[in-house]
Design a protein around this motif. Structure first.
Motif, PDB file in Angstrom:
ATOM      1  N   ALA A 119       0.826  -1.204   0.000  1.00  0.00           N
ATOM      2  CA  ALA A 119       0.000   0.000   0.000  1.00  0.00           C
ATOM      3  C   ALA A 119       0.865   1.261   0.000  1.00  0.00           C
ATOM      4  O   ALA A 119       0.523   2.257  -0.646  1.00  0.00           O
ATOM      5  CB  ALA A 119      -0.931  -0.005   1.207  1.00  0.00           C
ATOM      6  N   VAL A 120       1.995   1.228   0.700  1.00  0.00           N
ATOM      7  CA  VAL A 120       2.935   2.357   0.713  1.00  0.00           C
ATOM      8  C   VAL A 120       3.415   2.625  -0.712  1.00  0.00           C
ATOM      9  O   VAL A 120       3.437   3.776  -1.176  1.00  0.00           O
ATOM     10  CB  VAL A 120       4.116   2.088   1.671  1.00  0.00           C
ATOM     11  CG1 VAL A 120       5.285   3.025   1.398  1.00  0.00           C
ATOM     12  CG2 VAL A 120       3.674   2.183   3.122  1.00  0.00           C
ATOM     13  N   LEU A 121       3.809   1.569  -1.412  1.00  0.00           N
ATOM     14  CA  LEU A 121       4.273   1.730  -2.796  1.00  0.00           C
ATOM     15  C   LEU A 121       3.152   2.254  -3.694  1.00  0.00           C
ATOM     16  O   LEU A 121       3.373   3.119  -4.549  1.00  0.00           O
ATOM     17  CB  LEU A 121       4.820   0.413  -3.331  1.00  0.00           C
ATOM     18  CG  LEU A 121       6.089  -0.104  -2.645  1.00  0.00           C
ATOM     19  CD1 LEU A 121       6.471  -1.466  -3.205  1.00  0.00           C
ATOM     20  CD2 LEU A 121       7.229   0.887  -2.781  1.00  0.00           C
ATOM     21  N   GLY A 122       1.940   1.759  -3.487  1.00  0.00           N
ATOM     22  CA  GLY A 122       0.795   2.243  -4.252  1.00  0.00           C
ATOM     23  C   GLY A 122       0.513   3.714  -3.983  1.00  0.00           C
ATOM     24  O   GLY A 122       0.191   4.482  -4.906  1.00  0.00           O
ATOM     25  N   ALA A 123       0.643   4.119  -2.718  1.00  0.00           N
ATOM     26  CA  ALA A 123       0.412   5.524  -2.366  1.00  0.00           C
ATOM     27  C   ALA A 123       1.455   6.433  -3.008  1.00  0.00           C
ATOM     28  O   ALA A 123       1.145   7.569  -3.390  1.00  0.00           O
ATOM     29  CB  ALA A 123       0.418   5.689  -0.848  1.00  0.00           C
ATOM     30  N   SER A 126       0.625   6.611  -6.818  1.00  0.00           N
ATOM     31  CA  SER A 126      -0.530   7.482  -7.093  1.00  0.00           C
ATOM     32  C   SER A 126      -0.261   8.930  -6.695  1.00  0.00           C
ATOM     33  O   SER A 126      -1.145   9.777  -6.824  1.00  0.00           O
ATOM     34  CB  SER A 126      -1.763   6.958  -6.355  1.00  0.00           C
ATOM     35  OG  SER A 126      -1.569   7.091  -4.953  1.00  0.00           O
ATOM     36  N   ARG A 127       0.929   9.192  -6.216  1.00  0.00           N
ATOM     37  CA  ARG A 127       1.387  10.528  -5.805  1.00  0.00           C
ATOM     38  C   ARG A 127       0.597  11.086  -4.621  1.00  0.00           C
ATOM     39  O   ARG A 127       0.505  12.298  -4.445  1.00  0.00           O
ATOM     40  CB  ARG A 127       1.375  11.482  -6.989  1.00  0.00           C
ATOM     41  CG  ARG A 127       2.340  11.019  -8.056  1.00  0.00           C
ATOM     42  CD  ARG A 127       2.705  12.132  -8.993  1.00  0.00           C
ATOM     43  NE  ARG A 127       3.798  11.650  -9.844  1.00  0.00           N
ATOM     44  CZ  ARG A 127       3.730  11.622 -11.157  1.00  0.00           C
ATOM     45  NH1 ARG A 127       2.672  12.062 -11.778  1.00  0.00           N
ATOM     46  NH2 ARG A 127       4.749  11.189 -11.852  1.00  0.00           N
ATOM     47  N   ASP A 128       0.056  10.177  -3.787  1.00  0.00           N
ATOM     48  CA  ASP A 128      -0.555  10.623  -2.531  1.00  0.00           C
ATOM     49  C   ASP A 128       0.531  11.085  -1.558  1.00  0.00           C
ATOM     50  O   ASP A 128       0.261  11.889  -0.670  1.00  0.00           O
ATOM     51  CB  ASP A 128      -1.382   9.508  -1.900  1.00  0.00           C
ATOM     52  CG  ASP A 128      -2.663   9.229  -2.679  1.00  0.00           C
ATOM     53  OD1 ASP A 128      -3.246  10.186  -3.223  1.00  0.00           O
ATOM     54  OD2 ASP A 128      -3.065   8.057  -2.745  1.00  0.00           O
ATOM     55  N   TYR A 129       1.730  10.547  -1.732  1.00  0.00           N
ATOM     56  CA  TYR A 129       2.901  10.962  -0.956  1.00  0.00           C
ATOM     57  C   TYR A 129       4.045  11.207  -1.929  1.00  0.00           C
ATOM     58  O   TYR A 129       4.119  10.600  -2.990  1.00  0.00           O
ATOM     59  CB  TYR A 129       3.289   9.877   0.063  1.00  0.00           C
ATOM     60  CG  TYR A 129       2.256   9.684   1.143  1.00  0.00           C
ATOM     61  CD1 TYR A 129       2.138  10.595   2.189  1.00  0.00           C
ATOM     62  CD2 TYR A 129       1.372   8.606   1.111  1.00  0.00           C
ATOM     63  CE1 TYR A 129       1.178  10.430   3.177  1.00  0.00           C
ATOM     64  CE2 TYR A 129       0.413   8.439   2.091  1.00  0.00           C
ATOM     65  CZ  TYR A 129       0.317   9.353   3.126  1.00  0.00           C
ATOM     66  OH  TYR A 129      -0.626   9.197   4.100  1.00  0.00           O
ATOM     67  N   THR A 130       4.959  12.080  -1.537  1.00  0.00           N
ATOM     68  CA  THR A 130       6.054  12.446  -2.434  1.00  0.00           C
ATOM     69  C   THR A 130       7.235  11.485  -2.359  1.00  0.00           C
ATOM     70  O   THR A 130       8.088  11.497  -3.239  1.00  0.00           O
ATOM     71  CB  THR A 130       6.555  13.873  -2.127  1.00  0.00           C
ATOM     72  OG1 THR A 130       6.979  13.926  -0.759  1.00  0.00           O
ATOM     73  CG2 THR A 130       5.451  14.889  -2.366  1.00  0.00           C
ATOM     74  N   SER A 131       7.297  10.662  -1.305  1.00  0.00           N
ATOM     75  CA  SER A 131       8.416   9.715  -1.176  1.00  0.00           C
ATOM     76  C   SER A 131       7.963   8.486  -0.399  1.00  0.00           C
ATOM     77  O   SER A 131       6.955   8.532   0.324  1.00  0.00           O
ATOM     78  CB  SER A 131       9.600  10.367  -0.446  1.00  0.00           C
ATOM     79  OG  SER A 131       9.272  10.570   0.929  1.00  0.00           O
TER      80      SER A 131
END
Length: 192
Positions: A119-123, A126-131
């Motif tokens: 899910a972290v990689l998916g986020a 999807s650019r929900d997080y910058t890193s």
């Protein structure tokens, strides 16, 4: 067996395992390596099976230490282990990794940390997080930290030396059995 001992890890003082029964991927990348066990007796009790299990867990952790040493030689500074997946739920496996490596082992608060990692990689994708770091800080939490028993440092330094010699000996035995190895000529032939 362990209940009256201060350090039950030391039950395997005379029992050693090289865990690469299907070759080694890291750090040696040698698929020809085979598993080795040194110190077996003819006894087949449940206690003996438990000791072999403990020695096998230790050898797996010694393999992790071997990888960490290779990473350190390449310039990496490793101060903590993070474990997830099925074996992170095995308290003895986790404790062996802390004791053998001398590093704290961090376990995720989430029971299925591998899914959280996806899910972290998916986020991030999807650019929900910058890193990945930002996503991890927001989506994953530390559950438990298992600290090494530093009283065992000397024991595991010796056990690691045996571990590395088992690898060297396996290569030596293979060379000895290959055609024309000079050391084999040092022994007299069998006589009738």
């Amino acid at each position: 067996m362990a209940k009256d001992l201060k350090n039950p890890d030391e039950l395997t003082t005379g029992l050693h395992v090289w865990p690469d029964f299907h070759g080694n991927r890291s750090p040696l990348a040698d698929q020809s390596l085979k598993g080795m066990v040194i110190g077996l007796s003819l006894s087949q009790t449940l206690d003996d099976l438990a000791l072999l299990y403990l020695a096998t867990l230790q050898s797996t952790a010694l393999g992790t230490r071997h990888i960490l040493d290779a990473m350190r030689e390449a310039g990496h500074d490793i101060t903590t282990l993070f474990l997830c997946g099925g074996l992170s739920k095995n308290a003895l496996f986790v404790r062996m990794h802390a004791n053998v490596t001398g590093l704290p082992v961090v376990l995720a608060a989430e029971r299925e940390a591998v899914l959280v990692g996806a899910a972290v990689l998916g986020a991030c994708a999807s650019r929900d997080y910058t890193s990945i770091q930002e996503a991890m800080e927001n989506m994953a939490k530390i559950g438990k930290v298992v600290r090494p028993n530093l009283e065992l440092e000397s024991f595991y330094r010796k056990k690691y030396a045996v571990f590395l010699r088992m690898f060297a000996h396996q290569r030596e035995y293979a060379a000895l059995m290959s055609d024309g190895h000079a050391d084999a000529d040092a022994f007299p032939p069998l006589r009738k």
